[in-house]
Write a protein that holds these residues in place. Structure first.
Motif, mmCIF file in Angstrom:
data_model
loop_
_atom_site.group_PDB
_atom_site.id
_atom_site.type_symbol
_atom_site.label_atom_id
_atom_site.label_comp_id
_atom_site.label_asym_id
_atom_site.label_seq_id
_atom_site.Cartn_x
_atom_site.Cartn_y
_atom_site.Cartn_z
ATOM 1 N N HIS A 1 -18.548 -40.230 -5.262
ATOM 2 C CA HIS A 1 -18.183 -39.998 -6.661
ATOM 3 C C HIS A 1 -17.362 -41.160 -7.213
ATOM 4 N N LEU A 2 -16.454 -41.688 -6.403
ATOM 5 C CA LEU A 2 -15.668 -42.849 -6.822
ATOM 6 C C LEU A 2 -16.585 -44.017 -7.182
ATOM 7 N N GLU A 3 -17.559 -44.257 -6.332
ATOM 8 C CA GLU A 3 -18.477 -45.368 -6.586
ATOM 9 C C GLU A 3 -19.236 -45.165 -7.890
ATOM 10 N N ARG A 4 -19.689 -43.935 -8.146
ATOM 11 C CA ARG A 4 -20.436 -43.668 -9.367
ATOM 12 C C ARG A 4 -19.539 -43.759 -10.599
ATOM 13 N N ALA A 5 -18.317 -43.224 -10.491
ATOM 14 C CA ALA A 5 -17.416 -43.188 -11.648
ATOM 15 C C ALA A 5 -16.953 -44.583 -12.061
ATOM 16 N N THR A 6 -16.900 -45.504 -11.073
ATOM 17 C CA THR A 6 -16.377 -46.850 -11.368
ATOM 18 C C THR A 6 -17.461 -47.909 -11.408
ATOM 19 N N ALA A 7 -18.711 -47.500 -11.320
ATOM 20 C CA ALA A 7 -19.811 -48.480 -11.307
ATOM 21 C C ALA A 7 -19.765 -49.367 -12.553
ATOM 22 N N GLY A 8 -19.793 -50.661 -12.332
ATOM 23 C CA GLY A 8 -19.815 -51.609 -13.427
ATOM 24 C C GLY A 8 -18.476 -51.874 -14.081
ATOM 25 N N THR A 9 -17.391 -51.279 -13.574
ATOM 26 C CA THR A 9 -16.072 -51.458 -14.195
ATOM 27 C C THR A 9 -15.254 -52.549 -13.521
ATOM 28 N N GLY A 10 -15.608 -52.900 -12.285
ATOM 29 C CA GLY A 10 -14.809 -53.871 -11.538
ATOM 30 C C GLY A 10 -13.588 -53.267 -10.886
ATOM 31 N N GLN B 1 -12.610 -34.951 -8.644
ATOM 32 C CA GLN B 1 -13.566 -35.492 -9.609
ATOM 33 C C GLN B 1 -12.902 -35.743 -10.959
ATOM 34 N N GLU B 2 -12.171 -34.742 -11.441
ATOM 35 C CA GLU B 2 -11.540 -34.855 -12.752
ATOM 36 C C GLU B 2 -10.492 -35.956 -12.764
ATOM 37 N N ALA B 3 -9.677 -36.016 -11.689
ATOM 38 C CA ALA B 3 -8.630 -37.036 -11.615
ATOM 39 C C ALA B 3 -9.237 -38.440 -11.551
ATOM 40 N N VAL B 4 -10.300 -38.593 -10.776
ATOM 41 C CA VAL B 4 -10.973 -39.889 -10.672
ATOM 42 C C VAL B 4 -11.591 -40.277 -12.014
ATOM 43 N N ASN B 5 -12.255 -39.314 -12.669
ATOM 44 C CA ASN B 5 -12.859 -39.600 -13.975
ATOM 45 C C ASN B 5 -11.807 -40.049 -14.987
ATOM 46 N N ASN B 6 -10.655 -39.334 -14.997
ATOM 47 C CA ASN B 6 -9.585 -39.711 -15.922
ATOM 48 C C ASN B 6 -9.101 -41.140 -15.641
ATOM 49 N N ALA B 7 -8.911 -41.439 -14.333
ATOM 50 C CA ALA B 7 -8.419 -42.767 -13.965
ATOM 51 C C ALA B 7 -9.421 -43.849 -14.363
ATOM 52 N N ALA B 8 -10.715 -43.581 -14.108
ATOM 53 C CA ALA B 8 -11.742 -44.587 -14.409
ATOM 54 C C ALA B 8 -11.913 -44.812 -15.909
ATOM 55 N N ARG B 9 -11.770 -43.735 -16.699
ATOM 56 C CA ARG B 9 -12.050 -43.840 -18.139
ATOM 57 C C ARG B 9 -10.833 -44.249 -18.964
ATOM 58 N N HIS B 10 -9.632 -43.805 -18.543
ATOM 59 C CA HIS B 10 -8.478 -43.924 -19.426
ATOM 60 C C HIS B 10 -7.345 -44.812 -18.905
ATOM 61 N N SER B 11 -7.271 -45.055 -17.598
ATOM 62 C CA SER B 11 -6.079 -45.719 -17.055
ATOM 63 C C SER B 11 -6.005 -47.210 -17.378
ATOM 64 N N GLN B 12 -7.170 -47.846 -17.570
ATOM 65 C CA GLN B 12 -7.245 -49.304 -17.758
ATOM 66 C C GLN B 12 -6.653 -50.030 -16.550
#
Length: 418
Positions: free
Chosen positions: A284-293, A322-333
């Motif tokens: 899930h981490l790999e999918r949530a952060t794909a293409g973000t670096g 899942q939710e915590a990872v999604n939040n980190a990937a989308r909002h934390s910068q």
């Protein structure tokens, strides 16, 4: 430490009349709403009857297997923690075997100092001379009043009678204070229980709403992407579009299948069942952060302990991650997300950390933003599986959830929706 009242003998020849002293003790009790302050209010009058360096009251708990102490004079561990009746130096009075005890030197008296006895303060502060009398209400022993002096042989049988009268004055008042305190604590526990139940009810409603939104999202994903792609392909095939080669058809069908797999994986965590918690989190981490670096890391220090939990609990934990990872990937910068799974002292926990900007609002203050709404859902899921949940947001954000390895969901069946 000097005596509470400096007296050379007990009682003094010019001591006040006993009746006056007992009346003063009763009057001093008025207005005091806790046992310790009430004891402090009367100790001076007790000191007019006998020489005292230390006065303590030991009251039985409701189960009568433990007792709590309140003391004036020396501050010892007697008043800081409860004592088991079987180890108390006044156990024979608390158990009703005798109504009083008197000793010239408790340090060498086996009634007070015996194997496993909680007699440390007697030895530490040299409480040699001791009078202990039962405190009774309606014929039932509720506790013990104890007076101590550091010098030997300071008390007599006559002093025992005088202190017994003091105990008779104190017992009903102290008993009323104890009952009041029990009622107050019970009210607090009831209020906390009601608040927890209301929180779970509200959380369940919010979770149901979130699940409905998730179903709608899945429906839109299927309609707008997968079904649209398949419908377009079907029409092109029916139109006998010569531009479509077999390889192109296979490629587009493969894309549609992959889209379906993605939707299924997000709806039902089959990876969790097939490969275990840590692997599912990594995927899930790999999918949530794909293409973000974003640099990702999963550390399983618990040796697959979470996989020993029940399916419902394990799935709820995965949804929180899942939710915590999604939040980190989308909002934390941030540039890094680390998930750590650890086990210690019969508990297992998961920590999700990022090095981003932190949360714009303090944890617990929701504003309707997606990140904060996700926080509410994580809190609800944690409560439903009896897990502790915490969020820290300083330099980045740290989400922690942990629970006993033997944890069971609260009020749920194995079929509880995840």
């Amino acid at each position: 430490m000097p005596p509470l009242l400096d007296q050379d003998a007990s009682p003094k020849p010019d001591a006040p009349r006993a009746d006056d002293t007992y009346l003063k003790i009763a009057s001093h009790l008025a207005g005091h709403l806790d046992i310790r302050s009430a004891l402090e209010a009367v100790v001076a009058e007790i000191g007019r009857i006998i020489e005292v360096d230390h006065v303590d009251v030991c009251l039985l708990d409701e189960d009568e297997a433990w007792c709590a102490s309140y003391e004036v004079g020396y501050q010892t561990h007697w008043s800081r923690e409860r004592t088991r009746v079987s180890t108390s130096p006044v156990r024979t009075i608390l158990s009703g075997e005798t109504a009083w005890m008197l000793t010239d030197d408790a340090l060498s008296d086996e009634r007070y100092v015996f194997p496993s006895s909680n007699s440390g303060p007697i030895l530490e502060f040299n409480l040699r001379s001791r009078i202990n009398v039962a405190m009774k209400v309606m014929g039932r022993t509720i506790g013990v009043l104890s007076c101590s002096a550091c010098r030997k042989a300071r008390y007599s049988r006559g002093n025992v009678t005088a202190i017994a009268h003091v105990a008779d004055v104190l017992a009903p008042y102290f008993h009323a204070l104890q009952v009041s305190e029990r009622a107050r604590q019970a009210a607090i526990r009831r209020a906390e229980s009601i608040a927890r139940e209301e929180g779970l009810r509200q959380g369940a409603l919010e979770l149901t709403s979130a699940m409905e939104q998730e179903r709608q999202r899945i429906g839109m994903d299927l309609h707008d992407q997968t079904l649209a792609d398949l419908t377009r392909l079907m029409r092109e095939v029916e139109a006998d579009d010569r531009r479509l080669s077999p390889d192109m058809i296979v490629a587009r069908l493969s894309d549609a299948v992959n889209d379906l797999r993605r939707i299924i994986d997000e709806a039902v965590p089959t990876l969790l069942d097939m490969f275990g918690f840590a692997h599912a989190v990594r995927i899930h981490l790999e999918r949530a952060t794909a293409g973000t670096g974003i640099v990702i890391q999963v550390e399983d220090e618990a040796h697959q302990a979470i996989d020993r939990l029940g399916a419902t609990t394990r799935t709820a934990l995965f949804r929180i991650v899942q939710e915590a990872v999604n939040n980190a990937a989308r909002h934390s910068q941030g540039s890094r997300i680390v998930v750590t799974i650890a086990e210690a002292q019969g508990r297992v926990g998961v920590t999700i950390e990022d090095d981003g900007r932190g949360m714009a609002e303090p944890p617990g203050e929701t504003s309707g933003r997606s990140g904060q709404g996700g926080l509410v859902h994580m809190q609800t899921r944690a409560r439903l599986i009896a897990a502790d949940f915490a969020v820290e947001s300083k330099q980045g954000t740290r989400v922690t959830v942990n629970l006993p390895l033997a944890a069971k969901p609260r009020g749920t069946s194995p079929e509880m929706p995840a």
